[in-house]
Scaffold this motif. Sequence first.
Motif, short mmCIF file in Angstrom:
data_model
loop_
_atom_site.label_atom_id
_atom_site.label_comp_id
_atom_site.label_asym_id
_atom_site.label_seq_id
_atom_site.Cartn_x
_atom_site.Cartn_y
_atom_site.Cartn_z
N TRP A 9 -16.75 12.86 7.62
CA TRP A 9 -15.69 11.90 7.98
C TRP A 9 -15.06 11.33 6.71
N PHE A 10 -15.89 10.99 5.72
CA PHE A 10 -15.39 10.39 4.48
C PHE A 10 -14.59 11.42 3.68
N LEU A 13 -10.92 11.90 4.80
CA LEU A 13 -9.96 10.80 4.62
C LEU A 13 -9.00 11.11 3.47
N TRP A 17 -7.23 5.92 1.68
CA TRP A 17 -8.26 5.32 2.52
C TRP A 17 -9.63 5.39 1.88
N LYS A 18 -9.85 6.38 1.02
CA LYS A 18 -11.10 6.43 0.26
C LYS A 18 -11.19 5.26 -0.70
N VAL A 20 -9.63 2.38 -0.38
CA VAL A 20 -9.81 1.18 0.44
C VAL A 20 -11.26 1.06 0.89
N ALA A 21 -11.87 2.16 1.27
CA ALA A 21 -13.27 2.13 1.73
C ALA A 21 -14.20 1.74 0.60
N VAL A 22 -14.02 2.33 -0.57
CA VAL A 22 -14.89 2.00 -1.71
C VAL A 22 -14.67 0.55 -2.13
N THR A 24 -13.73 -1.94 -0.28
CA THR A 24 -14.33 -2.81 0.75
C THR A 24 -15.84 -2.86 0.57
N ILE A 25 -16.45 -1.73 0.29
CA ILE A 25 -17.91 -1.71 0.09
C ILE A 25 -18.29 -2.54 -1.13
#
Length: 114
Positions: A9-10, A13, A17-18, A20-22, A24-25
């Motif tokens: 799933w990752f 992306l 969005w990768k 944004v995901a990193v 956010t983490i």
Amino acid sequence: MSGQDALTWFVDLSLRWKIVAVATIVVLIELAFRYLAPRSRAYAGWTRFFQGIGAVWTAVLLAIVYVVSVGPIGLVQRLFGRDPLDRRLAPEPTFWRPHEPNPLGPAKAARHQF
């Protein structure tokens, strides 16, 4: 969802969005450290790591700003022969440059220099 499904799933992306995901983490880990273990060694190491990254990126960004802003101005001034600091020292009997006296007078000029 298995670990392989999450990884797939990752990978699927887009780059935006990768990022944004990193980000956010990282923010969630920072908040967890800050509120749950603010004096731990792990948080101190985490902080030092990101301060190092910040020092490197600060130098990189300031170098880019300098090269993009100051470099072209200097090149243009050299092309047109301008020397705003008057660095060319021609042989003269004195290097004193005449100036206009301050209209306030010496006493007031000393108190109000700028």
